[in-house]
Design a protein around this motif. Structure first.
Motif, mmCIF file in Angstrom:
data_model
loop_
_atom_site.group_PDB
_atom_site.id
_atom_site.type_symbol
_atom_site.label_atom_id
_atom_site.label_comp_id
_atom_site.label_asym_id
_atom_site.label_seq_id
_atom_site.Cartn_x
_atom_site.Cartn_y
_atom_site.Cartn_z
ATOM 1 N N TYR A 57 48.675 35.543 39.710
ATOM 2 C CA TYR A 57 48.091 36.719 39.061
ATOM 3 C C TYR A 57 48.832 36.945 37.753
ATOM 4 N N ALA A 64 47.846 44.421 40.059
ATOM 5 C CA ALA A 64 48.361 43.389 40.954
ATOM 6 C C ALA A 64 48.434 43.911 42.381
ATOM 7 N N THR A 116 45.286 30.765 36.162
ATOM 8 C CA THR A 116 44.111 31.602 36.394
ATOM 9 C C THR A 116 43.079 31.518 35.288
#
Length: 255
Positions: A57, A64, A116
């Motif tokens: 993340y 988060a 990501t």
């Protein structure tokens, strides 16, 4: 689309820095390998070796926590925030000491951010701890490492404080070099950039001492996390191959 000259075309193994580098050499790649030795991919290697699925993340903020709740996962906090109730952090030493958790969200502005943002391409997390294991696994995938299906190796680097500017980090360059050196042994062709990373690794007689005395190593030691550096430079200590699967890194050798 990145300009053609930036894509290192014609080579089976390519190396470039950061998110922009991943976009440049990841186009059409068989796999993108993220390397963030201090400390994201080292922590991922340790966690997946223990059987934990690690969700990368990018942001370390309230979002988060929401993301972790949605995935029924523990949340790693900042190194200095870790404690009895939240023992997981980006610190490899904390990851090793913490109790087992099935799922862990690991925020990171560098390694996680790259992982990501890659789309439609397999992503693997490599470090000095698992360089040889990752190289063997990559070389055994059908057609991977051919110039038409290249392996894109992306050292994450660090960010200069208060900016989005990448600071090339010697520990990530050496991590890339360790991986590329192992891939060369499988007969894969290297771009000049990949060859330079491998040459740096092979030409460094004491990788552990160099990283410990580097800017990043000194930074961690100064704030009390020298153990993180010691774990990160333990070459080939792990045999895990963290592959991003359904949003989380899991050990591909256990699948």
């Amino acid at each position: 689309m990145s300009p053609q000259w930036a894509q290192q075309q014609g080579f089976g193994v390519r190396v470039e820095w950061g998110r922009a580098g991943a976009a440049a050499i990841g186009t059409g790649a068989a796999c993108v390998v993220v390397i963030d030795v201090l400390s994201f991919t080292t922590s991922v290697s340790l966690a997946t070796a223990a059987g934990t699925a690690v969700y990368p993340y990018r942001w370390r903020d309230e979002s988060a926590r929401t993301f972790a709740e949605e995935h029924r996962a523990a949340l790693a906090v900042g190194r200095r925030e870790a404690g009895p109730t939240t023992p997981w952090s980006l610190s490899p030493a904390a990851i090793r000491r913490a109790p087992f958790t099935e799922r862990l969200v690991l925020p990171s502005p560098n390694g996680s951010a790259i992982a990501t943002t890659v789309r439609d391409t397999p992503v693997v997390a490599a470090s000095l701890r698992n360089a040889s294991a990752v190289a063997r696994w990559l070389a055994n995938q059908d057609g991977w490492g051919h110039p038409d299906r290249p392996i894109a190796v992306v050292p994450a680097g660090e960010q200069w404080p208060g900016t989005d500017v990448v600071r090339p980090a010697i520990e990530d360059w050496l991590g890339a070099g360790a991986l590329v050196t192992a891939l060369r042994e499988h007969g894969l062709t290297l771009s000049p950039e990949a060859d330079a990373a491998a040459s740096t690794f092979r030409g460094t007689p004491a990788v552990d001492a160099l990283i410990s005395d580097s800017a990043s190593g000194r930074e961690l030691a100064a704030i009390g996390f020298a153990e993180d550096v010691a774990l990160a430079v333990d070459l080939d200590a792990d045999h895990t191959v963290p592959l991003l699967t359904d949003g989380a890194f899991v050990d591909a050798t256990r699948r």
